[in-house]
Every structure is written in structure tokens, then in C-alpha cells.
Enzyme design. Sequence first.
Site, PDB file in Angstrom:
ATOM      1  N   LYS A  23       0.827  -1.219   0.000  1.00  0.00           N
ATOM      2  CA  LYS A  23       0.000   0.000   0.000  1.00  0.00           C
ATOM      3  C   LYS A  23       0.856   1.262   0.000  1.00  0.00           C
ATOM      4  O   LYS A  23       0.626   2.184  -0.786  1.00  0.00           O
ATOM      5  CB  LYS A  23      -0.905  -0.002   1.238  1.00  0.00           C
ATOM      6  CG  LYS A  23      -1.512   1.348   1.581  1.00  0.00           C
ATOM      7  CD  LYS A  23      -2.359   1.307   2.830  1.00  0.00           C
ATOM      8  CE  LYS A  23      -1.618   1.489   4.122  1.00  0.00           C
ATOM      9  NZ  LYS A  23      -1.367   2.889   4.547  1.00  0.00           N
ATOM     10  N   ASN A  24       1.827   1.317   0.907  1.00  0.00           N
ATOM     11  CA  ASN A  24       2.583   2.563   1.077  1.00  0.00           C
ATOM     12  C   ASN A  24       3.582   2.825  -0.050  1.00  0.00           C
ATOM     13  O   ASN A  24       4.159   3.912  -0.119  1.00  0.00           O
ATOM     14  CB  ASN A  24       3.274   2.586   2.448  1.00  0.00           C
ATOM     15  CG  ASN A  24       2.264   2.761   3.572  1.00  0.00           C
ATOM     16  OD1 ASN A  24       1.108   3.096   3.320  1.00  0.00           O
ATOM     17  ND2 ASN A  24       2.695   2.526   4.798  1.00  0.00           N
ATOM     18  N   CYS A 119      -4.118  13.193  13.470  1.00  0.00           N
ATOM     19  CA  CYS A 119      -4.832  11.932  13.326  1.00  0.00           C
ATOM     20  C   CYS A 119      -4.600  11.148  14.616  1.00  0.00           C
ATOM     21  O   CYS A 119      -3.805  11.572  15.450  1.00  0.00           O
ATOM     22  CB  CYS A 119      -4.406  11.198  12.062  1.00  0.00           C
ATOM     23  SG  CYS A 119      -2.987  10.166  12.232  1.00  0.00           S
ATOM     24  N   ARG A 124       1.164  14.865  13.279  1.00  0.00           N
ATOM     25  CA  ARG A 124       1.532  14.650  11.881  1.00  0.00           C
ATOM     26  C   ARG A 124       1.496  15.923  11.034  1.00  0.00           C
ATOM     27  O   ARG A 124       0.720  16.022  10.069  1.00  0.00           O
ATOM     28  CB  ARG A 124       0.662  13.549  11.262  1.00  0.00           C
ATOM     29  CG  ARG A 124       0.782  12.244  12.030  1.00  0.00           C
ATOM     30  CD  ARG A 124       0.030  11.118  11.395  1.00  0.00           C
ATOM     31  NE  ARG A 124       0.711  10.565  10.248  1.00  0.00           N
ATOM     32  CZ  ARG A 124       0.213   9.578   9.498  1.00  0.00           C
ATOM     33  NH1 ARG A 124      -0.947   9.051   9.778  1.00  0.00           N
ATOM     34  NH2 ARG A 124       0.896   9.125   8.469  1.00  0.00           N
ATOM     35  N   ASP A 310       5.207   0.898  12.440  1.00  0.00           N
ATOM     36  CA  ASP A 310       3.977   0.208  12.038  1.00  0.00           C
ATOM     37  C   ASP A 310       3.847  -1.180  12.671  1.00  0.00           C
ATOM     38  O   ASP A 310       2.763  -1.767  12.665  1.00  0.00           O
ATOM     39  CB  ASP A 310       3.907   0.087  10.505  1.00  0.00           C
ATOM     40  CG  ASP A 310       3.674   1.442   9.855  1.00  0.00           C
ATOM     41  OD1 ASP A 310       3.209   2.367  10.537  1.00  0.00           O
ATOM     42  OD2 ASP A 310       3.979   1.583   8.648  1.00  0.00           O
ATOM     43  N   ARG A 402      -8.196  -0.737   5.333  1.00  0.00           N
ATOM     44  CA  ARG A 402      -7.443   0.290   4.589  1.00  0.00           C
ATOM     45  C   ARG A 402      -6.096  -0.260   4.157  1.00  0.00           C
ATOM     46  O   ARG A 402      -5.489   0.250   3.219  1.00  0.00           O
ATOM     47  CB  ARG A 402      -7.182   1.509   5.481  1.00  0.00           C
ATOM     48  CG  ARG A 402      -8.414   2.238   5.899  1.00  0.00           C
ATOM     49  CD  ARG A 402      -8.044   3.394   6.773  1.00  0.00           C
ATOM     50  NE  ARG A 402      -7.400   4.398   5.929  1.00  0.00           N
ATOM     51  CZ  ARG A 402      -7.485   5.692   6.110  1.00  0.00           C
ATOM     52  NH1 ARG A 402      -8.168   6.157   7.123  1.00  0.00           N
ATOM     53  NH2 ARG A 402      -6.889   6.529   5.312  1.00  0.00           N
TER      54      ARG A 402
HETATM   55  C1  EPZ Z   1       4.436   6.961   6.403  1.00  0.00           C
HETATM   56  O1  EPZ Z   1       3.687   8.030   6.977  1.00  0.00           O
HETATM   57  C2  EPZ Z   1       3.509   5.776   6.319  1.00  0.00           C
HETATM   58  N1  EPZ Z   1       2.365   6.137   5.485  1.00  0.00           N
HETATM   59  C3  EPZ Z   1       3.078   5.378   7.720  1.00  0.00           C
HETATM   60  O2  EPZ Z   1       2.278   4.214   7.615  1.00  0.00           O
HETATM   61  C4  EPZ Z   1       4.308   5.050   8.558  1.00  0.00           C
HETATM   62  O3  EPZ Z   1       3.905   4.753   9.875  1.00  0.00           O
HETATM   63  C5  EPZ Z   1       5.251   6.245   8.548  1.00  0.00           C
HETATM   64  O4  EPZ Z   1       5.581   6.619   7.185  1.00  0.00           O
HETATM   65  C6  EPZ Z   1       6.559   5.977   9.287  1.00  0.00           C
HETATM   66  O5  EPZ Z   1       7.208   4.871   8.724  1.00  0.00           O
HETATM   67  C7  EPZ Z   1       2.461   6.064   4.173  1.00  0.00           C
HETATM   68  O6  EPZ Z   1       3.498   5.741   3.605  1.00  0.00           O
HETATM   69  C8  EPZ Z   1       1.244   6.388   3.388  1.00  0.00           C
HETATM   70  P1  EPZ Z   1       6.544  10.417   8.295  1.00  0.00           P
HETATM   71  P2  EPZ Z   1       4.228   9.513   6.903  1.00  0.00           P
HETATM   72  O7  EPZ Z   1       6.364  11.655   7.518  1.00  0.00           O
HETATM   73  O8  EPZ Z   1       4.922   9.734   5.620  1.00  0.00           O
HETATM   74  C9  EPZ Z   1       6.847  13.771  11.686  1.00  0.00           C
HETATM   75  C10 EPZ Z   1       0.381   2.886   8.044  1.00  0.00           C
HETATM   76  O9  EPZ Z   1      -0.165   2.381   9.045  1.00  0.00           O
HETATM   77  N2  EPZ Z   1       6.744  14.753  10.581  1.00  0.00           N
HETATM   78  O10 EPZ Z   1       7.795   9.620   8.104  1.00  0.00           O
HETATM   79  O11 EPZ Z   1       3.115  10.415   7.275  1.00  0.00           O
HETATM   80  C11 EPZ Z   1       5.510  13.033  11.901  1.00  0.00           C
HETATM   81  O12 EPZ Z   1       4.622  13.799  12.651  1.00  0.00           O
HETATM   82  C12 EPZ Z   1       0.926   4.281   8.086  1.00  0.00           C
HETATM   83  O13 EPZ Z   1       0.492   2.292   6.953  1.00  0.00           O
HETATM   84  C13 EPZ Z   1       6.899  16.095  10.873  1.00  0.00           C
HETATM   85  O14 EPZ Z   1       7.130  16.482  12.027  1.00  0.00           O
HETATM   86  O15 EPZ Z   1       5.293   9.464   8.095  1.00  0.00           O
HETATM   87  C14 EPZ Z   1       5.970  11.760  12.559  1.00  0.00           C
HETATM   88  O16 EPZ Z   1       6.127  11.956  13.928  1.00  0.00           O
HETATM   89  C15 EPZ Z   1       0.605   5.042   9.321  1.00  0.00           C
HETATM   90  N3  EPZ Z   1       6.787  17.011   9.859  1.00  0.00           N
HETATM   91  C16 EPZ Z   1       7.339  11.497  11.911  1.00  0.00           C
HETATM   92  O17 EPZ Z   1       7.743  12.742  11.329  1.00  0.00           O
HETATM   93  C17 EPZ Z   1       6.542  16.620   8.567  1.00  0.00           C
HETATM   94  O18 EPZ Z   1       6.457  17.475   7.687  1.00  0.00           O
HETATM   95  C18 EPZ Z   1       7.321  10.434  10.812  1.00  0.00           C
HETATM   96  O19 EPZ Z   1       6.360  10.775   9.818  1.00  0.00           O
HETATM   97  C19 EPZ Z   1       6.398  15.245   8.289  1.00  0.00           C
HETATM   98  C20 EPZ Z   1       6.500  14.319   9.317  1.00  0.00           C
END
Ligand code: EPZ
Length: 422
Positions: A23-24, A119, A124, A310, A402
Site C-alpha cells: 500500500k505505502n 490523526c 503529523r 507500524d 485500509r
Molecule cells: C508513512 O507516513 C507511512 N504512510 C506510515 O504508515 C508510517 O507509519 C510512517 O511513514 C513511518 O514509517 C504512508 O506511507 C502512506 P513520516 P508519513 O512523515 O509519511 C513527523 C500505516 O499504518 N513529521 O515519516 O506520514 C511526523 O509527525 C501508516 O500504513 C513532521 O514532524 O510518516 C511523525 O512523527 C501510518 N513534519 C514522523 O515525522 C513533517 O512534515 C514520521 O512521519 C512530516 C512528518
Amino acid sequence: MAKYVLQQYKGRLNSRVKISGCKNAALPIMCAATLSTETSTISDIPDLIDVNIMKDILVHLGANIQYDKASKTMTIGYGGNGSFEAPYDMVDKLRASVLSMGVLLATKGMAKVASPGGCPIGARPIDLHLKGFAAMGAEIQQGHGYVMAMASRGLHGATIYLDFPSVGATENIMLAAVTARGETIIDNAANEPEIVDLASFLSSMGADISGAGTDKIRIQGVNKLHAADHTIMPDRIETESFMAIAAILGGRLEIVNAIPEHVKPVTAKLREMGCVVTEEEGCIVVETPENVNLKSVDIKTLPHPGFPTDMQAPFTSLLCKTAGTGIITETVFENRFLHVQELKRMGANIKIDGRTAYIEGGLPLTGTKVKAMDLRAGMAMILAGLFADGQTEIDNIYHIERGYEDLPEKLRSMGVEIARID
Ligand code: EPZ
């Protein structure tokens, strides 16, 4: 509302399961395909709620998409026109829709996307995405619940340091940079396998990218991208979920269409617990010998190649079963212990102190009505229900659907009694 009704699994596993496309990886790759007006063909796109929402969003933004659910094949390209705005009702359904921003900036020079807001698992923010676009020459405005990015003279390359190796920010900047003028360097980039899959697809469309899979990605902008064929990588989180299921059930599970290299942190933890994990080309076998009593371990979630956030919730359930006290520290998301309250309702003894959970293993769990609080917390409920005494009813299963394709069918083929009730 639909729910799963799951019975305690008795006996020992001796089965095989095939992993679906990731998915991701599929979500950003669908966005990438709309950077060209030619039609790309993408195989192994899983038939999931999130994929179908992303399809609707991209169609709204002007994409032509056909998805053959039987063969899991999608044909996709930019059809022209379409909106430059991803409205709130769409973004609210799927956070990953913010990935449309990089594509809209690249193709239309303008993007208006509803602020995704928080969320259940954390605040996020998307500040890192926006800093990247600003460094590339986009003017960012925020207000009235929307983020507006404008690059009327097109985007240019830039050196961008990410404060945190965010998966989404890395992907969004890559999508914007492939056709920007000049070179973009992303420092402290995420190096998850999904980033490598996205880079591989973009490269086959004609993009000039190096370093994907490391913390420094270089992108030399090109004028135009063309269509490409691609097969989505196997879902590593689904693979790891089935590895955890194998550990909790005991016996032997052969997991095919899996990439051992992608799941190394989970393999290491399962071996530390006492499982025998064998890696072959495209296949992982998890075995728990009958005389082995799995023991608890300590885990800290980290960006790849650390232990994946995850898998934190599913491993919390696993540690409820293993002998001794396990400790899990969540460092990626600030509020990802929602499954704990549900596990406690089943009899678990878990204490939370800040971002750390202390899990007393070896206590019997009892089946009851629980909720899937988010996608991976839903998998934690499945794992707990598999060894809890009696019957477990899991509500809010749309979260699970999902991200896990055909989960009841896959579990039933392994001998698990699970029904999906509308
Ligand atoms: C991706 O989310 C995945 N989603 C998530 O999978 C996964 O848990 C996550 O990466 C971490 O591996 C998809 O790929 C669609 P991040 P993403 O940006 O990209 C902070 C699932 O269950 N952050 O790496 O949103 C954020 O708040 C899902 O399949 C900022 O502060 O994750 C978090 O604490 C859930 N500012 C951390 O970084 C930003 O601009 C990691 O988030 C962006 C992120």
C-alpha cells in the site's frame, strides 16, 4: 458497521500465505504516474480502501485511471485539466493525499490542499514537505484550513535538509523535483524500501535519481517523463504482520512474495524471542518449535532500517504472550499506544510511561468486544484475538481494511476461524 468475529486458534500452524503489493509504495507511485500524460501500467496494486480513495483524488485532479481489481493492474496517466485542489473531504479520508501536492506543483505550478490536521496516532504536521517546496521556489500560504503552494515560474532544484527523515516529505519532494530545473539534493532523506520503489518507478519514467535507499538523494530535473511499466514491491508491513502471527500461533508459516532484506529488524526480534526464521529468495519461513517458550524482548521504533513504528502495536500483542516483561519505546509517532486500552480490556497488564510501554507477558487474555483504533492497532487486535480465550469481536474494521488485503481469506486459509459480519 462491519466487524470481524475471531475465535481463539487452537493447534499448530503449518501453512503458507502470499503477501500483497505494498500500500505505502502504491500510493506515491500512483501519484508519480500522473506526472506524465502517457499511460503507465502498474501491477500488484492491492485492492484496498486507501488505494481506491487515492484513485478518486487523482481522477479529481485530472488523471485517467483504470483499475482491474481481478488482476490488480492499474493503467494511469494525466489526462489534462482537472482541479488543482484536493478538498478537505478527500484529504480527511486519506492523509497520503498530501502527496498530490508535489505532483500538482510539478504539473500545474499550483496546489491547494486541505490541511490534513492531526490523526489518532499523532499531530503529523507537513512542515517538512512545505519547507522543501519553499526551498524549490514555491510560495506557500496557509489559511482557512488550506495550504496553497504556487510556483508560477516553475520549481528549481535546491539542497534540502530534513530535520527528521520523513517518508512523506521525502516522497513529496522527489515528486516535485524530478521535473524541476537543476539539481535537488535531499539530505537526511528517509530510506524506507518504499522510497526505493518510488525512485525505481520514476527512473523508469525517465527521471534522473541517485541515492534512493540512503540518506542523501540526488535528483537532476528532466524536461519530461514518459510512461513506464512497474510492479509494486511486496508489502513489508503485511509480511511482518504475518511473521508476528506465525510467532503467536506456533508451528510453521511460509510467507511468499516477501523480501527478507526489507524485514530485517523484525526477523532479528523474532529470533531473539526464540523463533527460527529462514530466508530464501522471495520467501520467509517462520517456525516456533513445540518445546520453545518464546521470551519477551525490548524494542525501540526508529526510521528504517530500525524497528518499524507500524509493527509496534502488533508486537505489543505478541509481547502479551511471551514470557517475561517486554519494553517498547515509540520514537516516531507521539500517540501510538491506542491499542493498549483495548488490550487491557482483554486482560493485558501494560503500563505506559511517556513513550514507553511495559508489557507483562504470559498472562491469559480473554476474548471480548474491542475496536481497531487505527490500521496497525487493528492488527494488534487480530493477534490478541488469536490467542485470547474464546471469541473476540473487532469493531471499526474499516481501519484494518485500509491496509490489509483479503485478511479474513488469508487467515482462513491458515486454519483460523474468522468471520466478517456486516
Ligand atoms: C508513512 O507516513 C507511512 N504512510 C506510515 O504508515 C508510517 O507509519 C510512517 O511513514 C513511518 O514509517 C504512508 O506511507 C502512506 P513520516 P508519513 O512523515 O509519511 C513527523 C500505516 O499504518 N513529521 O515519516 O506520514 C511526523 O509527525 C501508516 O500504513 C513532521 O514532524 O510518516 C511523525 O512523527 C501510518 N513534519 C514522523 O515525522 C513533517 O512534515 C514520521 O512521519 C512530516 C512528518
